[in-house]
Design a protein around this motif. Structure first.
Motif, mmCIF file in Angstrom:
data_model
loop_
_atom_site.group_PDB
_atom_site.id
_atom_site.type_symbol
_atom_site.label_atom_id
_atom_site.label_comp_id
_atom_site.label_asym_id
_atom_site.label_seq_id
_atom_site.Cartn_x
_atom_site.Cartn_y
_atom_site.Cartn_z
ATOM 1 N N ALA A 198 0.846 -1.189 0.000
ATOM 2 C CA ALA A 198 0.000 0.000 0.000
ATOM 3 C C ALA A 198 0.881 1.239 0.000
ATOM 4 C CB ALA A 198 -0.916 -0.009 1.226
ATOM 5 N N GLU A 199 0.455 2.262 -0.730
ATOM 6 C CA GLU A 199 1.253 3.479 -0.882
ATOM 7 C C GLU A 199 0.357 4.695 -0.656
ATOM 8 O OE1 GLU A 199 4.655 3.328 -2.008
ATOM 9 O OE2 GLU A 199 4.692 5.432 -1.401
ATOM 10 N N ALA A 200 0.826 5.612 0.176
ATOM 11 C CA ALA A 200 0.100 6.868 0.358
ATOM 12 C C ALA A 200 1.013 8.018 -0.040
ATOM 13 C CB ALA A 200 -0.353 7.024 1.807
ATOM 14 N N VAL A 227 2.172 8.050 -8.721
ATOM 15 C CA VAL A 227 0.990 7.218 -9.022
ATOM 16 C C VAL A 227 1.246 6.378 -10.264
ATOM 17 C CG1 VAL A 227 -1.431 7.297 -9.783
ATOM 18 C CG2 VAL A 227 -0.667 8.701 -7.849
ATOM 19 N N LEU A 258 3.131 3.153 -9.615
ATOM 20 C CA LEU A 258 2.511 2.103 -8.812
ATOM 21 C C LEU A 258 2.302 0.847 -9.626
ATOM 22 C CD1 LEU A 258 -0.205 4.179 -6.926
ATOM 23 C CD2 LEU A 258 1.896 3.230 -5.951
ATOM 24 N N PHE A 289 -3.613 2.206 -2.872
ATOM 25 C CA PHE A 289 -3.002 3.538 -2.783
ATOM 26 C C PHE A 289 -4.024 4.615 -2.467
ATOM 27 C CE2 PHE A 289 -4.022 5.981 -6.687
ATOM 28 C CZ PHE A 289 -4.705 5.015 -7.416
ATOM 29 N N MET A 332 -8.555 2.809 0.608
ATOM 30 C CA MET A 332 -7.517 2.937 -0.414
ATOM 31 C C MET A 332 -7.982 2.254 -1.695
ATOM 32 S SD MET A 332 -4.054 2.410 1.927
ATOM 33 C CE MET A 332 -2.928 3.543 1.115
ATOM 34 N N ALA A 387 -4.697 -0.216 -7.517
ATOM 35 C CA ALA A 387 -4.138 0.389 -8.732
ATOM 36 C C ALA A 387 -4.485 -0.407 -9.989
ATOM 37 C CB ALA A 387 -2.616 0.514 -8.602
ATOM 38 N N ARG A 431 -5.789 4.760 -11.635
ATOM 39 C CA ARG A 431 -4.639 5.647 -11.838
ATOM 40 C C ARG A 431 -5.102 6.933 -12.531
ATOM 41 N NH1 ARG A 431 -1.863 1.309 -13.887
ATOM 42 N NH2 ARG A 431 -0.568 0.215 -12.362
ATOM 43 N N LYS A 456 3.700 -1.213 3.745
ATOM 44 C CA LYS A 456 2.954 0.049 3.770
ATOM 45 C C LYS A 456 3.943 1.208 3.750
ATOM 46 C CE LYS A 456 -0.672 -2.132 6.430
ATOM 47 N NZ LYS A 456 -1.371 -2.216 7.711
ATOM 48 N N THR A 510 8.956 5.665 -5.018
ATOM 49 C CA THR A 510 7.849 4.730 -5.236
ATOM 50 C C THR A 510 8.372 3.410 -5.769
ATOM 51 O OG1 THR A 510 6.510 6.641 -5.786
ATOM 52 C CG2 THR A 510 5.557 4.499 -6.265
#
Lengths: 424, 453
Positions: free
Chosen positions: B54-56, B81, B84, B90, B110, B113, B118, B155, B228
């Motif tokens: 997971a990416e924020a 983004v 990803l 995300f 979230m 992707a 996206r 994360k 990323t």
């Protein structure tokens, strides 16, 4: 003997003598159930039958300056050797000094506590999977509690019984440990000699082949015969004589030829808590000491006299002790056990020290650094009160001093008083 | 003398390897044992369904970001983004006085992707507007809430700011305590109005790779893409370094010393009275070094002690038991041989110097800010000498923008007048980056095995 002991914190069952609870890791109080009730060690003793007035009936007065009677066996300054005192019988009791049953004196409590480490039989308690030094388990060769790498073979051996503790270590310079030791304690309910401690220390002669085997055979044979004889009612002196004879035969028996004869020294002690007598026997330069445990005890003394070139020089008056010890021959043995030794001249001596204190058997790996009885006493005061700590401390001191030789120390605590009046 | 252990790894998890460098010999009576524990992982590249990541992306949209900075930030967030991997969860957070989830939207958790999400996210980023204050504690709290909706896995957050945090210190501290361990966060500061110490606190709590300066907003997109991509390369999260020590010993410190200096000593989670876990965050294919110092009860000459037993532990997920992926021994052996006992292991010495270098730079810059020129000159001089001695050319170069070096060996320097703020901040943020040494190869090595004889 069995005795259930539990951790006060988590109620997990713990072994007698454990310093820490295996379950929760908390330190355990040392005195909880340390000595099983009814064991001779817990029987109140009376000070009596000190060595005062002990006449050496057959022991030669080694030299005039030290001859004659020596009240209390206080060794003179610079007189580390004791005359071969033999006490015929210790029968005179002093009823007036006998404490009432069940009222042990204070020093006894502190002495008794560390006595019990593991129960009989006195095999090395650190069984497979257990640490040599602490109650931890072993994984990957290291103790999971103290972290020490576990020794292999005889590199470091500890023998712990409730009545005596022995520690043997390879030292820092030698490739292997050629010392050996053995301890037997007669059962408390045996008809003869209950609670008697038999101990043997042997030092393999490094110039001989398979000297590690010689010392092991000698120590094991010696202690087995000692225990067998005293259990059968034999006098400790007689038992000691028999043990040394049989040990010498056993060592001679492993020789391939007289020209290639494994050899070792021998020193034994039979400590009888009932009579208070300490009977030592020896060949070679391994030693027995009496170490005083307090001002009311008999003074510390060396109980053996080395069968060494240097000792012979001193006895003949040729050299001073200092000169003799400086000589390259200082440690040359003039008697040993082995197929090439000829008839051995077994020395046997009995003393009845007033406790508290300890009988210490050791190889020269220790006494080279601490030759005098008082040196040893000062180095580890009250060795008898904590025999395991004391035996380890002596080995540790020898290692710190250089550890040039194998080091073996057996500590047999002697409780306050002398013989146990009224016990037998 | 590396002590190495490999464990067979499952196909979907990285293989870890531990190497210990130290001089195990101690003088009689000594207690302190030092070792460099090198941890290396060779992770399989996570793909497709195996992805559990997971990416924020948290973009500062306070009023000060207005204009070129926000444009650059939008560009950078888009780059992140676009980087990803398919299937990764995300979210994009707009940080001002509050924290607003601009994609997939407040309360929507979230997104997963794919091409559609996206594109939607890129559009949402385009609608970002500047206005309001800087509340990093609030932003991080919101990110933690988002990550809580996605279960286990790797994360990661990127936090971009251009200003000073405008929260009461105790509020910020409370927020950091709350989010510690919830995710890994890399921080970036753009411009020179932000505070290095604040981003360093976030970085420490969230095990980032060290805060970074973005001097030129034009570089921001490339930087975000790189962060990323690195995050997408992480195969496992919440890896712990487990340290067992002997009874009666004290752990003096556990410090990551490469690629950056990070003191983990206070982060210990006790497992048993003799064992503690130190968090190391997420791992991909990488290598990190740790300096461990343990004070042990002194032993007799000739005794060998396992002064520390280091293991890499992967927590069990979904009720599965934890797994030990590698282990190594830190040893101690007491010897009367002074020559052996006093020799300092090369890597221990090197990293001790690198940690001191980081401290000297930070002390010197703090003194310089406080107008204490004497201390600044002394400490930065020491830093120059250490950087020179250890071959840390990057730090030496950055130091050269702040001081005039008279003698790099002795560390004689003069403070430069009129130093650019960005140079000072770059030196500050880079101070914790260390130069690596490789474990020595070859030579007589007994590892953890007992020596015969």
């Amino acid at each position: 003997m069995t005795k259930v002991r539990t951790c006060p914190a988590c109620s997990d069952r713990v072994a007698v003598g454990d310093a820490f609870c295996e379950g929760c890791g908390r330190p355990l109080p040392e005195d909880v159930g340390a000595v099983p009730a009814g064991h001779p060690d817990s029987v109140p003793t009376a000070p009596q039958a000190s060595m005062s007035g002990a006449a050496p009936p057959d022991g030669p007065a080694p030299d005039a300056s030290r001859g004659g009677t020596r009240p209390d066996l206080v060794p003179g300054e610079g007189a580390p050797t004791a005359p071969q005192v033999s006490l015929n019988a210790v029968s005179d009791e002093r009823p007036g000094l006998v404490p009432t049953e069940g009222a042990p004196t204070a020093p006894q409590v502190s002495l008794a506590a560390p006595l019990a480490t593991r129960s009989d039989p006195p095999a090395p308690p650190a069984g497979p999977g257990l640490c040599v030094w602490c109650p931890g388990r072993v994984g990957d060769g290291y103790c999971e509690k103290c972290g020490l790498l576990q020794p292999t073979g005889r590199d470091h051996v500890e023998v712990r019984t409730h009545a005596a503790v022995g520690v043997s270590d390879r030292g820092l310079r030698h490739k292997r440990n050629e010392d050996a030791m053995a301890i037997r304690v007669i059962d408390a309910d045996a008809p003869h000699a209950p609670g008697v401690v038999c101990a043997v220390v042997c030092d393999g002669v490094s110039s001989s082949p398979r000297s590690d085997e010689a010392s092991r055979v000698s120590a094991e044979t010696g202690v087995a015969v000692l225990a067998e004889r005293v259990r059968g009612g034999a006098d400790p002196r007689e038992a000691t004589g028999a043990a040394m004879t049989r040990a010498a035969e056993a060592v001679a028996g492993i020789a391939d030829s007289a020209g290639s004869a494994p050899a070792c020294t021998f020193v034994s002690a039979v400590v009888d808590p009932a009579t208070g007598t300490v009977t030592v026997g020896w060949v070679g330069d391994s030693r027995a000491y009496w170490l005083s445990g307090g001002p009311s005890s008999s003074a510390s003394a060396l109980l053996t006299k080395d069968d060494s070139w240097s000792e012979a020089m001193v006895q003949m008056g040729t050299l001073s002790r200092e000169e003799a010890m400086r000589s390259a021959n200082a440690h040359a043995l003039i008697a040993w056990m082995g197929a090439d030794s000829g008839e051995i001249d077994a020395h046997i001596s009995t003393v009845t020290p007033t406790g508290p204190g300890a009988v210490v058997l050791c190889s020269d790996g220790l006494w080279n650094y601490y030759p005098g009885a008082q040196d040893l006493t000062d180095a580890v005061p009250e060795a008898g009160a904590r025999p395991r700590d004391a035996a380890r401390a002596y080995v540790s001191l020898a290692l710190r001093a250089g550890g040039k030789d194998n080091i073996t120390v057996v500590v047999v605590p002697v409780p306050p008083g002398g013989s146990r009046a009224g016990h037998d | 003398m590396p002590d190495t252990t490999d464990r067979a790894a499952r196909a979907d998890e990285p293989a870890f390897r531990i190497e210990v460098d130290q001089n195990r010999f101690l003088p009689i009576g000594a207690r302190e044992v030092h070792a460099i524990v090198g941890v290396t992982s060779h992770g399989p590249v996570p793909t497709g369904a195996s992805v559990n990541a997971a990416e924020a992306v948290i973009v500062d949209t306070s009023g000060s970001m207005y204009g070129e900075r926000l444009d650059a930030a939008k560009h950078a967030a888009r780059a992140a983004v676009e980087t990803l991997r398919e299937g990764v969860r995300f979210a994009v957070v707009s940080g001002h006085t509050r924290a607003h989830v601009v994609y997939p939207g407040d309360g929507a958790g979230m997104a997963r992707a794919d091409d559609t999400t996206r594109a939607e996210a890129l559009a949402a980023i385009g609608r970002l507007r500047a206005g309001g204050g800087t509340r990093m504690g609030t932003w991080l709290t919101r990110a933690a809430e988002l990550f809580a909706t996605v279960g286990d896995g790797v994360k990661h957050a990127i936090l971009l700011t251009d200003g000073q945090n405008n929260e009461a210190d105790e509020d910020f501290e409370r927020a950091l305590n709350r989010v510690t361990g919830a995710f890994v966060c890399d921080c970036r500061g753009v411009g020179t109005d932000w505070k290095v110490d604040e981003l360093r606190r976030i970085d420490a709590a969230l095990l980032g790779g060290g805060p970074g300066v973005i001097a030129d907003p034009g570089d921001m997109a490339a930087d975000f893409r790189a962060m990323t991509r690195a995050s997408m390369g992480k195969a496992v999260a919440d890896v712990a370094l487990r340290l067992w020590t002997p009874r009666g010993s004290v752990v003096r410190h556990v410090k990551q010393v490469a690629p950056t200096v990070r003191d983990l000593t206070g982060r210990e989670v006790e497992r048993t009275p003799q064992t503690g876990d130190y968090p190391t965050g997420s791992w991909g294919t990488e290598s990190r070094d740790y300096h461990v110092c343990v004070e042990v009860p002194p032993g007799d000459p000739g005794r060998r002690l396992r002064a520390g037993w280091v293991r890499v532990v992967l927590p069990g997920t979904d009720g599965a038991p934890e797994r030990v992926l590698a282990s190594g021994n830190i040893l101690a052996e007491w010897t009367p041989d002074e020559g052996r006992a006093t020799e300092i292991d090369f890597r221990v010495a090197h990293y001790t110097g690198q940690a001191e270098l980081a401290q000297a730079v930070q002390d010197g810059l703090a003194a310089r800010r406080d107008g204490d020129d004497d201390t600044a000159t002394t400490r930065l001089g020491r830093a120059v000498a250490l950087a020179h001695e250890s071959g840390n050319e990057e730090t030496a170069r950055l130091l050269g923008r702040v001081v005039d070096v008279v003698d790099p060996v002795a560390g004689t320097v003069r403070l430069k007048p009129g130093v650019a703020k960005v140079d000072e901040m770059t030196l500050d943020t880079n101070s914790t980056r260390t130069v690596r040494t490789r474990p020595r190869q070859g030579g007589p090595d007994t590892g953890g095995a007992p020596v015969p004889g």
